[in-house]
Design an enzyme around this catalytic site. Structure first.
Site, mmCIF file in Angstrom:
data_model
loop_
_atom_site.group_PDB
_atom_site.id
_atom_site.type_symbol
_atom_site.label_atom_id
_atom_site.label_comp_id
_atom_site.label_asym_id
_atom_site.label_seq_id
_atom_site.Cartn_x
_atom_site.Cartn_y
_atom_site.Cartn_z
ATOM 1 N N SER A 116 -66.544 20.770 51.851
ATOM 2 C CA SER A 116 -65.159 21.055 51.490
ATOM 3 C C SER A 116 -64.298 21.085 52.746
ATOM 4 O O SER A 116 -64.235 20.098 53.474
ATOM 5 C CB SER A 116 -65.076 22.364 50.693
ATOM 6 N N GLU A 220 -65.717 13.400 47.793
ATOM 7 C CA GLU A 220 -65.758 14.280 46.631
ATOM 8 C C GLU A 220 -64.510 15.136 46.666
ATOM 9 O O GLU A 220 -63.825 15.219 47.690
ATOM 10 C CB GLU A 220 -67.018 15.151 46.635
ATOM 11 N N HIS A 291 -68.593 19.987 45.332
ATOM 12 C CA HIS A 291 -68.271 21.182 44.543
ATOM 13 C C HIS A 291 -69.053 21.234 43.235
ATOM 14 O O HIS A 291 -68.490 21.222 42.135
ATOM 15 C CB HIS A 291 -66.771 21.226 44.270
#
Length: 330
Positions: A116, A220, A291
């Site tokens: 992330s 992602e 995630h």
């Protein structure tokens, strides 16, 4: 990213893993489960480089304090691995503040893990130091009773000094609900790079921007509507990020696939087909990256082979190179 990236040593019994907070605030209590898990692997977790306090959505009282803790952890001779506690936001603010010259002068390579917002650190470390880093779980969110694939993939990447080969895709019996979907078939080999799409897009135009040429890109995201994914991919296309890229894996991002009123939106799959399908490279969606509770740990900078076949079910990602040196540290 250099042709031959610098590898850290695999972790042996007694190796020290330092928790750090480059992004959102965390408390030592939130790391208790992670400490227990790695303790069962014979590793020792330490909070000595965890920046105290927080300010809104940022760990620590200042960016300078947070960057100093990251620099200290990178240079610490007793630390063998660095495990980022959480994502969120804030790592990108640290990139010009980390003392890269000191790190180059004093530090030996260490395993650095996270995803992330930690994408900013991965890309900066690749540019500044040339180290292999690991796109994998953050410490505060790894569950002792969660999917075994997430813990096993992390443990193997930390402790196994051999290439991991073809990565296993979980199935419904493991609680996996993701779907594999092919945008374009093909086979390609290259070094892995990438991470969270929003972070990759945010670093365009900086010294730490992702370099796609010759590489396999992983992407992602979470909670981004298809039009926002569209906008970020257009940015990457128009700035040449995908030029020379060998292949793209877009990890399972279920909260990005559709919006409530689908009549006024394209789907994520429409966006991927339109914006990535004409690049002439293999593109696949839906593997356990980012995630999701089910999560691969991937060695950014290591060689891998992407094989994408028509139905998606026979497609594979094979890790061809070890992430670590043979000599174990512990």
């Amino acid at each position: 990213m250099p042709t031959s990236p610098v590898k850290p040593r695999a972790l042996g019994k007694g190796a020290q893993v330092a928790f750090v907070a480059p992004s959102r605030p965390v408390t030592p209590d939130s790391l208790a489960t992670a400490s227990t898990i790695i303790g069962e692997w014979g590793l020792i977790g330490t909070n000595r480089h965890l920046v105290p306090g927080g300010r809104g959505y940022l760990a620590g009282e200042t960016d300078t304090a947070r960057a100093a803790k990251i620099t200290e952890a990178l240079c610490d001779p007793e630390t063998d691995a660095i495990w980022c506690a959480r994502g969120g936001y804030g790592a990108g603010r640290l990139l010009p503040l980390i003392d890269w010259e000191r790190v180059r002068r004093m530090a030996r390579p260490k395993l650095i893990t996270g995803y992330s917002d930690i994408t900013a650190l991965h890309l900066a470390i690749a540019h500044e130091l040339g180290w292999i880093t690991l796109h994998g779980p953050v410490a505060a969110l790894l569950k002792a009773d969660g999917p075994a694939i997430s813990r096993d993939s992390l443990r193997r990447m930390w402790t196994d000094n051999k290439p991991l080969g073809i990565l296993p895709v979980p199935d419904e019996s493991d609680g996996w609900q993701g779907q594999t979907r092919v945008t374009r078939t093909g086979i390609a080999t290259g070094r892995l790079t990438g991470g969270n799409l929003a972070l990759v897009a945010s670093l365009v135009g900086t010294p730490w921007a992702l370099q796609g040429d010759g590489n396999l890109i992983i992407l992602e995201d979470v909670d981004e509507a298809p039009y926002r994914i569209d906008r970020m991919l257009i940015q990457l296309r128009q700035t040449g990020t995908f030029d020379g890229c060998r292949g793209i894996v877009f990890g399972s991002s279920p909260t990005c696939e559709t919006v409530k009123d689908s009549r006024s939106s394209l789907t994520l799959f429409d966006v991927l087909d339109e914006l990535l399908g004409d690049l002439g490279i293999p593109v696949v969606y839906g593997w356990p990256i980012g995630h999701t509770d089910h999560q691969w740990t991937l060695p950014l900078g290591a060689m891998a082979t992407l094989s994408v076949e028509g139905d998606g079910q026979s497609s594979t990602l094979r890790i061809d190179e070890s992430a670590t040196m043979d000599e174990r540290r512990g």
